[in-house]
Design a protein around this motif. Structure first.
Motif, PDB file in Angstrom:
ATOM      1  N   VAL A  83       0.816  -1.219   0.000  1.00 55.09           N
ATOM      2  CA  VAL A  83       0.000   0.000   0.000  1.00 55.09           C
ATOM      3  C   VAL A  83       0.851   1.272   0.000  1.00 55.09           C
ATOM      4  O   VAL A  83       0.493   2.252  -0.666  1.00 55.09           O
ATOM      5  N   TYR A 148       3.182  -0.810   6.439  1.00 57.92           N
ATOM      6  CA  TYR A 148       2.576   0.521   6.455  1.00 57.92           C
ATOM      7  C   TYR A 148       3.510   1.511   7.143  1.00 57.92           C
ATOM      8  O   TYR A 148       4.249   1.154   8.069  1.00 57.92           O
ATOM      9  N   ARG A 154       0.267  10.432   9.259  1.00 53.50           N
ATOM     10  CA  ARG A 154      -1.029  10.207   8.608  1.00 53.50           C
ATOM     11  C   ARG A 154      -1.762  11.482   8.226  1.00 53.50           C
ATOM     12  O   ARG A 154      -2.751  11.421   7.487  1.00 53.50           O
ATOM     13  N   TRP A 159      -0.049  10.993   2.522  1.00 51.64           N
ATOM     14  CA  TRP A 159      -0.490  10.075   3.584  1.00 51.64           C
ATOM     15  C   TRP A 159      -1.841  10.506   4.138  1.00 51.64           C
ATOM     16  O   TRP A 159      -2.654   9.664   4.533  1.00 51.64           O
ATOM     17  N   LEU A 162      -4.229   9.225   1.685  1.00 51.49           N
ATOM     18  CA  LEU A 162      -4.372   7.783   1.874  1.00 51.49           C
ATOM     19  C   LEU A 162      -5.305   7.468   3.039  1.00 51.49           C
ATOM     20  O   LEU A 162      -6.188   6.614   2.939  1.00 51.49           O
ATOM     21  N   ARG A 163      -5.125   8.177   4.124  1.00 48.94           N
ATOM     22  CA  ARG A 163      -5.942   7.929   5.312  1.00 48.94           C
ATOM     23  C   ARG A 163      -7.427   8.128   5.032  1.00 48.94           C
ATOM     24  O   ARG A 163      -8.257   7.311   5.428  1.00 48.94           O
ATOM     25  N   ALA A 166      -8.879   5.436   2.365  1.00 49.97           N
ATOM     26  CA  ALA A 166      -8.337   4.093   2.557  1.00 49.97           C
ATOM     27  C   ALA A 166      -9.228   3.003   1.979  1.00 49.97           C
ATOM     28  O   ALA A 166      -8.738   2.053   1.355  1.00 49.97           O
ATOM     29  N   ASP A 167     -10.522   3.118   2.158  1.00 47.92           N
ATOM     30  CA  ASP A 167     -11.430   2.067   1.671  1.00 47.92           C
ATOM     31  C   ASP A 167     -11.311   1.883   0.166  1.00 47.92           C
ATOM     32  O   ASP A 167     -11.166   0.754  -0.329  1.00 47.92           O
ATOM     33  N   LEU A 170      -7.762   0.509  -0.782  1.00 42.96           N
ATOM     34  CA  LEU A 170      -7.622  -0.906  -0.418  1.00 42.96           C
ATOM     35  C   LEU A 170      -8.436  -1.799  -1.347  1.00 42.96           C
ATOM     36  O   LEU A 170      -8.017  -2.914  -1.670  1.00 42.96           O
ATOM     37  N   ASN A 198      -5.947   2.943  11.726  1.00 40.73           N
ATOM     38  CA  ASN A 198      -6.520   3.648  10.575  1.00 40.73           C
ATOM     39  C   ASN A 198      -6.400   2.853   9.275  1.00 40.73           C
ATOM     40  O   ASN A 198      -6.210   3.423   8.205  1.00 40.73           O
ATOM     41  N   GLN A 199      -6.420   1.552   9.377  1.00 36.07           N
ATOM     42  CA  GLN A 199      -6.407   0.614   8.246  1.00 36.07           C
ATOM     43  C   GLN A 199      -5.075   0.511   7.510  1.00 36.07           C
ATOM     44  O   GLN A 199      -4.723  -0.555   7.019  1.00 36.07           O
ATOM     45  N   VAL A 200      -4.336   1.623   7.396  1.00 32.41           N
ATOM     46  CA  VAL A 200      -3.175   1.640   6.501  1.00 32.41           C
ATOM     47  C   VAL A 200      -1.938   2.290   7.121  1.00 32.41           C
ATOM     48  O   VAL A 200      -1.053   2.755   6.396  1.00 32.41           O
TER      49      VAL A 200
END
Length: 229
Positions: A83, A148, A154, A159, A162-163, A166-167, A170, A198-200
């Motif tokens: 990612v 990550y 973030r 970044w 990306l935050r 993210a959905d 991904l 935060n997923q990533v």
């Protein structure tokens, strides 16, 4: 069991990894761009330049090429697969559906963005090396993606993008990932959820002191525990 690790600087997270008496590990590493000097000669991966040979010898303890027949399985570490590599697209390209796109961003269609993600992963050094191995070996290969980056970044630059997206990112990432795993006949070991926020992003406590942004050493090491092929 003898296992080969091939990767970039993230390889250092696995040096000295305690696997008990279950396996013997050899590590071969060099910077991403330098790894493009690898080629296959018979059942060996060899270097086409002296500097890469020096890196391979330094990281492996003296070996200047990879004897593919000597190993029961392979781990491909980092090498622009993951990612964080996708986040580089967000510097310049976003879709109208994404949040925090800036005036400097080129707005492209979701399909075009998905194609960019696909191209980024397929063109990674990780996939190039896997293809070299697959030319002569059907032994197990596992991708250990680039971990990550730290949660501390973030809200900065790409970044932050990306935050907040993210959905969608991904979704594109896993769509290509599923296809590549099948095409290349490889496995994938994701970063443990317990190290992620935060997923990533990687929780700060898993970051190495000297490389707080890009080297989540502890998190990377956890990827492989008890998962040897």
């Amino acid at each position: 069991m003898k296992v080969c690790f091939i990767g970039n600087s993230h390889l250092s997270a696995y040096r000295g990894l305690d696997v008990g008496n279950t396996a013997e590990l050899d590590l071969f590493g060099a910077p991403n761009t330098m790894m493009r000097g690898l080629s296959r000669q018979g059942n060996r991966l060899i270097s086409t330049n002296g500097r890469l040979s020096e890196y391979l010898a330094f990281t492996s303890g003296g070996q200047r090429h990879v004897e593919l027949d000597a190993y029961d399985g392979f781990y491909i570490v980092g090498l622009n697969f993951g990612v964080p590599a996708i986040a580089s697209i967000l510097k310049d390209y976003m879709t109208t559906d994404m949040r925090y796109h800036e005036r400097s961003s080129y707005l492209i269609s979701p399909a075009a963005f998905a194609d960019a993600v696909d191209g980024k992963l397929r063109g990674s050094m990780a996939c190039d090396i896997i293809r070299l191995i697959r030319e002569t070996s059907s032994k197990p290969i596992t991708i250990l993606p680039t971990p990550y980056v730290a949660a501390s970044v973030r809200d900065k630059g790409q970044w932050k993008k990306l935050r907040h997206n993210a959905d969608a990112i991904l979704d594109s990432y896993h769509h290509t990932l599923r296809r590549l795993l099948k095409e290349l006949n490889v496995q994938y070991s994701p970063q443990p959820a317990t190290t992620v926020c935060n997923q990533v992003f990687t929780l700060q406590r898993y970051m190495r002191d000297t490389f707080k942004r890009i080297h989540p050493a502890k998190a990377a090491g956890l990827m492989i525990s008890a998962r040897l092929p």
